[in-house]
Design an enzyme around this catalytic site. Structure first.
Site, PDB file in Angstrom:
ATOM      1  N   THR A   1      -5.644  -1.173 -15.681  1.00  0.00           N
ATOM      2  CA  THR A   1      -5.037  -1.724 -17.109  1.00  0.00           C
ATOM      3  C   THR A   1      -3.547  -1.751 -17.414  1.00  0.00           C
ATOM      4  O   THR A   1      -2.779  -2.158 -18.329  1.00  0.00           O
ATOM      5  CB  THR A   1      -5.481  -0.973 -18.334  1.00  0.00           C
ATOM      6  OG1 THR A   1      -5.445   0.624 -17.818  1.00  0.00           O
ATOM      7  CG2 THR A   1      -7.197  -0.930 -18.405  1.00  0.00           C
ATOM      8  N   GLY A   2      -2.733  -1.150 -16.239  1.00  0.00           N
ATOM      9  CA  GLY A   2      -1.245  -0.901 -16.075  1.00  0.00           C
ATOM     10  C   GLY A   2      -0.702  -2.522 -15.688  1.00  0.00           C
ATOM     11  O   GLY A   2      -1.234  -3.220 -15.238  1.00  0.00           O
TER      12      GLY A   2
ATOM     13  N   HIS B   1      14.252  -6.718 -10.037  1.00  0.00           N
ATOM     14  CA  HIS B   1      15.318  -5.805  -9.784  1.00  0.00           C
ATOM     15  C   HIS B   1      16.179  -6.643  -8.984  1.00  0.00           C
ATOM     16  O   HIS B   1      15.984  -7.349  -8.326  1.00  0.00           O
ATOM     17  CB  HIS B   1      14.830  -4.722  -8.950  1.00  0.00           C
ATOM     18  CG  HIS B   1      13.523  -3.557  -9.711  1.00  0.00           C
ATOM     19  ND1 HIS B   1      13.514  -3.764 -10.896  1.00  0.00           N
ATOM     20  CD2 HIS B   1      13.059  -2.684  -8.955  1.00  0.00           C
ATOM     21  CE1 HIS B   1      12.802  -2.751 -11.297  1.00  0.00           C
ATOM     22  NE2 HIS B   1      12.423  -1.974  -9.947  1.00  0.00           N
TER      23      HIS B   1
ATOM     24  N   SER C   1      10.167  -3.085 -16.388  1.00  0.00           N
ATOM     25  CA  SER C   1       8.699  -3.033 -16.051  1.00  0.00           C
ATOM     26  C   SER C   1       8.543  -2.195 -14.895  1.00  0.00           C
ATOM     27  O   SER C   1       7.337  -1.774 -14.676  1.00  0.00           O
ATOM     28  CB  SER C   1       8.460  -4.610 -15.546  1.00  0.00           C
ATOM     29  OG  SER C   1       9.286  -4.986 -14.745  1.00  0.00           O
ATOM     30  N   GLY C   2       9.828  -1.737 -14.011  1.00  0.00           N
ATOM     31  CA  GLY C   2       9.276  -0.731 -13.223  1.00  0.00           C
ATOM     32  C   GLY C   2       8.953   0.690 -13.713  1.00  0.00           C
ATOM     33  O   GLY C   2       8.206   1.353 -12.912  1.00  0.00           O
TER      34      GLY C   2
ATOM     35  N   ASN D   1       9.733  -7.070  -8.962  1.00  0.00           N
ATOM     36  CA  ASN D   1       9.270  -5.435  -8.649  1.00  0.00           C
ATOM     37  C   ASN D   1       7.622  -5.271  -8.849  1.00  0.00           C
ATOM     38  O   ASN D   1       7.417  -4.732  -8.204  1.00  0.00           O
ATOM     39  CB  ASN D   1      10.094  -4.860  -9.653  1.00  0.00           C
ATOM     40  CG  ASN D   1      10.043  -5.179 -10.946  1.00  0.00           C
ATOM     41  OD1 ASN D   1      10.207  -6.361 -11.432  1.00  0.00           O
ATOM     42  ND2 ASN D   1       9.462  -4.157 -11.829  1.00  0.00           N
TER      43      ASN D   1
ATOM     44  N   LYS E   1      15.002   7.906  -2.797  1.00  0.00           N
ATOM     45  CA  LYS E   1      13.581   7.213  -2.350  1.00  0.00           C
ATOM     46  C   LYS E   1      14.346   6.185  -1.474  1.00  0.00           C
ATOM     47  O   LYS E   1      13.661   5.971  -0.364  1.00  0.00           O
ATOM     48  CB  LYS E   1      12.774   6.781  -3.618  1.00  0.00           C
ATOM     49  CG  LYS E   1      11.985   7.733  -3.989  1.00  0.00           C
ATOM     50  CD  LYS E   1      11.063   7.125  -5.255  1.00  0.00           C
ATOM     51  CE  LYS E   1      10.763   7.714  -6.414  1.00  0.00           C
ATOM     52  NZ  LYS E   1      10.485   7.157  -7.739  1.00  0.00           N
TER      53      LYS E   1
ATOM     54  N   CYS F   1       9.512   0.151  -5.326  1.00  0.00           N
ATOM     55  CA  CYS F   1       9.858  -1.338  -5.642  1.00  0.00           C
ATOM     56  C   CYS F   1      11.030  -1.510  -4.865  1.00  0.00           C
ATOM     57  O   CYS F   1      11.317  -2.706  -4.371  1.00  0.00           O
ATOM     58  CB  CYS F   1       9.441  -1.798  -6.915  1.00  0.00           C
ATOM     59  SG  CYS F   1      10.141  -0.452  -8.099  1.00  0.00           S
TER      60      CYS F   1
ATOM     61  N   VAL G   1       1.076  -2.837 -12.957  1.00  0.00           N
ATOM     62  CA  VAL G   1       0.765  -3.120 -11.715  1.00  0.00           C
ATOM     63  C   VAL G   1      -0.535  -3.389 -11.370  1.00  0.00           C
ATOM     64  O   VAL G   1      -0.817  -4.597 -10.741  1.00  0.00           O
ATOM     65  CB  VAL G   1       1.323  -1.759 -10.688  1.00  0.00           C
ATOM     66  CG1 VAL G   1       0.890  -2.275  -9.182  1.00  0.00           C
ATOM     67  CG2 VAL G   1       2.542  -1.747 -10.544  1.00  0.00           C
TER      68      VAL G   1
ATOM     69  N   GLN H   1      17.670  -2.157 -12.082  1.00  0.00           N
ATOM     70  CA  GLN H   1      16.163  -2.310 -12.331  1.00  0.00           C
ATOM     71  C   GLN H   1      15.541  -2.756 -13.442  1.00  0.00           C
ATOM     72  O   GLN H   1      15.922  -2.135 -14.635  1.00  0.00           O
ATOM     73  CB  GLN H   1      15.756  -1.084 -11.812  1.00  0.00           C
ATOM     74  CG  GLN H   1      15.981  -0.439 -10.427  1.00  0.00           C
ATOM     75  CD  GLN H   1      15.528   0.571  -9.866  1.00  0.00           C
ATOM     76  OE1 GLN H   1      16.272   1.480  -8.971  1.00  0.00           O
ATOM     77  NE2 GLN H   1      14.522   0.935  -9.879  1.00  0.00           N
TER      78      GLN H   1
HETATM   79  P1  NAP Z   1       1.495   1.492 -16.258  1.00  0.00           P
HETATM   80  O1  NAP Z   1       1.701   0.159 -16.868  1.00  0.00           O
HETATM   81  O2  NAP Z   1       2.078   2.815 -17.285  1.00  0.00           O
HETATM   82  O3  NAP Z   1       0.015   1.831 -15.915  1.00  0.00           O
HETATM   83  C1  NAP Z   1      -0.517   3.072 -15.546  1.00  0.00           C
HETATM   84  C2  NAP Z   1      -1.951   2.902 -15.260  1.00  0.00           C
HETATM   85  O4  NAP Z   1      -2.506   4.149 -14.873  1.00  0.00           O
HETATM   86  C3  NAP Z   1      -2.828   2.561 -16.304  1.00  0.00           C
HETATM   87  O5  NAP Z   1      -3.767   1.724 -15.970  1.00  0.00           O
HETATM   88  C4  NAP Z   1      -3.405   3.744 -16.964  1.00  0.00           C
HETATM   89  O6  NAP Z   1      -4.678   3.633 -17.658  1.00  0.00           O
HETATM   90  C5  NAP Z   1      -3.676   4.370 -15.475  1.00  0.00           C
HETATM   91  N1  NAP Z   1      -3.960   5.978 -15.698  1.00  0.00           N
HETATM   92  C6  NAP Z   1      -3.158   6.875 -16.448  1.00  0.00           C
HETATM   93  N2  NAP Z   1      -3.648   8.076 -16.266  1.00  0.00           N
HETATM   94  C7  NAP Z   1      -4.909   7.787 -15.739  1.00  0.00           C
HETATM   95  C8  NAP Z   1      -5.858   8.966 -15.354  1.00  0.00           C
HETATM   96  N3  NAP Z   1      -5.782   9.990 -15.694  1.00  0.00           N
HETATM   97  N4  NAP Z   1      -6.864   8.317 -14.680  1.00  0.00           N
HETATM   98  C9  NAP Z   1      -6.869   7.085 -14.182  1.00  0.00           C
HETATM   99  N5  NAP Z   1      -6.099   6.186 -14.599  1.00  0.00           N
HETATM  100  C10 NAP Z   1      -4.862   6.529 -15.490  1.00  0.00           C
HETATM  101  O7  NAP Z   1       2.434   1.993 -15.017  1.00  0.00           O
HETATM  102  P2  NAP Z   1       2.708   0.955 -13.704  1.00  0.00           P
HETATM  103  O8  NAP Z   1       4.131   0.212 -13.929  1.00  0.00           O
HETATM  104  O9  NAP Z   1       1.358  -0.017 -13.571  1.00  0.00           O
HETATM  105  O10 NAP Z   1       2.934   1.718 -12.485  1.00  0.00           O
HETATM  106  C11 NAP Z   1       1.876   2.646 -11.851  1.00  0.00           C
HETATM  107  C12 NAP Z   1       2.170   3.108 -10.728  1.00  0.00           C
HETATM  108  O11 NAP Z   1       2.718   2.223  -9.596  1.00  0.00           O
HETATM  109  C13 NAP Z   1       3.045   4.240 -10.616  1.00  0.00           C
HETATM  110  O12 NAP Z   1       2.689   5.249  -9.622  1.00  0.00           O
HETATM  111  C14 NAP Z   1       4.575   3.617 -10.218  1.00  0.00           C
HETATM  112  O13 NAP Z   1       5.245   4.468  -9.720  1.00  0.00           O
HETATM  113  C15 NAP Z   1       3.808   2.465  -9.351  1.00  0.00           C
HETATM  114  N6  NAP Z   1       4.873   1.521  -9.215  1.00  0.00           N
HETATM  115  C16 NAP Z   1       5.143   0.716 -10.001  1.00  0.00           C
HETATM  116  C17 NAP Z   1       6.243  -0.420  -9.972  1.00  0.00           C
HETATM  117  C18 NAP Z   1       6.481  -1.310 -11.029  1.00  0.00           C
HETATM  118  O14 NAP Z   1       7.562  -1.934 -10.687  1.00  0.00           O
HETATM  119  N7  NAP Z   1       5.976  -0.944 -12.330  1.00  0.00           N
HETATM  120  C19 NAP Z   1       6.774  -0.541  -8.777  1.00  0.00           C
HETATM  121  C20 NAP Z   1       6.241   0.250  -7.578  1.00  0.00           C
HETATM  122  C21 NAP Z   1       5.221   1.157  -7.968  1.00  0.00           C
HETATM  123  P3  NAP Z   1      -4.618   3.483 -19.251  1.00  0.00           P
HETATM  124  O15 NAP Z   1      -4.201   2.346 -19.573  1.00  0.00           O
HETATM  125  O16 NAP Z   1      -6.068   3.776 -19.702  1.00  0.00           O
HETATM  126  O17 NAP Z   1      -3.694   4.616 -19.556  1.00  0.00           O
END
Ligand code: NAP
Length: 340
Positions: free
Chosen positions: A12-13, A242, A159-160, A315, A213, A129, A15, A156
């Site tokens: 749902t997030g 980014h 959305s990161g 990103n 990192k 990213c 990524v 950056q």
């Molecule tokens: P996000 O939009 O905040 O989404 C977080 C996701 O994690 C949601 O699906 C959330 O579910 C889920 N979640 C949270 N707690 C959980 C739990 N206890 N059990 C199972 N699922 C859980 O964050 P994002 O940007 O997608 O990033 C997620 C990861 O990717 C992070 O590790 C981040 O460092 C990494 N990342 C992100 C980017 C980027 O550009 N955004 C780039 C590289 C790496 P709910 O919706 O139910 O809360």
């Protein structure tokens, strides 16, 4: 053809949503798809490929029928749930920082070090990213010319940080333009119409985790521990894409024509470098582009070995979702689910 059971954990997030798009485009041989998120989203319906999927939470046994699980739920949740997923038999591709520097865990950018994928012991890490887009952009120069030192400043996108930060920039911009009170929740300072020169927590040496990192991951991916990397990571009020201002110090003096040749013949990057015609990468251009964009090439005024460049990448896609799906594709094509 063998078909695979895939789980997206964090579906749902920001990524996870992009992973679903990329999976559709890559058309991997999927038998069963499981969408997993936090208990808050349990039961939520997600429409995908004409089917409706019900979001599940992590519980005992959920990974038992899964071949590959793509995790995007942040480091602390990854540390909490990945051991269970490995125990239940899934191969993990993790987007968080949790395992990236673990010696047993390959840190993969498929354009650079795909041969390391088969050395996995059940977990493969996706780099950060900002690291991914930088190493893809400079890979041909590292191979041909060898890089001594990298000085990078990042710009950056919000959305990161995830979906909440995207919403915060929208809401703060609306409130600020309407002269209403601006509320800050995700970042320590207002991000709308501002820049914040600190991403992730700060260490005793003054560098932030995000800056470190870039240092550690670049050295591990290139398998070159002589490269020096020093970074300043800045959050800017941009939704997607980014940007990075990079100064490279090559090991030897270079000819700019050769640099242009190396960059323009790399299929993973797009060289946009005609500043006299206002042609150079901007983050908006990365929204529809999976290649890494490079421009503003120029020789350091004071050093025959110094090269300046501007790098832009998507990103969410190449910086996270696409890179992870490319790793999964490589595993499937080379039949190395259980290592090589
Ligand atoms: P996000 O939009 O905040 O989404 C977080 C996701 O994690 C949601 O699906 C959330 O579910 C889920 N979640 C949270 N707690 C959980 C739990 N206890 N059990 C199972 N699922 C859980 O964050 P994002 O940007 O997608 O990033 C997620 C990861 O990717 C992070 O590790 C981040 O460092 C990494 N990342 C992100 C980017 C980027 O550009 N955004 C780039 C590289 C790496 P709910 O919706 O139910 O809360």
């Amino acid at each position: 053809m063998k078909e695979y059971n895939i789980a997206i954990v964090g579906a749902t997030g920001a990524v996870g949503t992009a992973m679903l798009e990329v999976l559709k485009e890559y058309d991997l041989p999927i038998n069963k798809l499981k969408l997993i998120a936090s208990p808050r989203s349990e039961g939520k319906k997600i429409q995908y490929n004409k089917d409706t999927y019900i979001v599940q939470k992590v519980e005992k046994g959920i990974f038992e029928d899964i071949d590959i699980a793509l995790f995007s739920i942040g480091s602390s949740n990854s540390k909490k749930f990945i051991p269970q997923a490995v125990y239940e038999g899934a191969l993990i591709i993790d987007n968080s920082n949790a395992y990236r520097m673990d010696k047993e865990v390959p840190l993969i950018v498929p354009e650079i070090n795909p041969e390391k994928i088969k050395k996995h012991n059940g977990i493969i890490a996706n780099p950060n990213c900002s690291t991914i887009q930088m190493v893809v952009a400079i890979n041909s120069l590292q191979k041909a010319k060898k890089i001594k030192k990298i000085y990078v400043s990042t710009y950056q996108a919000v959305s990161g940080t995830g979906q909440k930060a995207i919403n915060e920039l929208k809401e703060q911009s609306r409130a600020y333009l309407n002269k209403e009170e601006v509320k800050t929740e995700v970042y320590p300072h207002q991000i709308a119409f501002n820049t914040v020169p600190m991403i992730d927590k700060v260490n005793d040496n003054g560098y932030t985790e995000e800056e470190l990192k870039l240092n550690r991951e670049t050295r591990k991916i290139f398998d070159d521990y002589e490269i020096m990397v020093t970074a300043t990571a800045v959050r800017v009020p941009v939704f997607y894409g980014h940007s990075e201002s990079v100064h490279l110090e090559l090991k030897k003096p270079y000819d700019m024509e050769e640099i242009r040749y190396l960059l323009s013949s790399d299929p993973n990057i797009k060289l946009l470098d005609e500043p006299e015609n206002n042609i150079y990468p901007t983050p908006l251009m990365s929204e529809e582009e999976d290649k890494i964009l490079v421009g503003r090439l120029r020789k350091d005024l004071h050093s025959e070995c110094g090269l300046e460049m501007w790098i832009v990448g998507n990103n969410i896609r190449k910086g996270a979702a696409l890179n992870a799906v490319q790793i999964a594709e490589y595993i499937i094509k080379n039949n190395i689910l259980n290592g090589g």
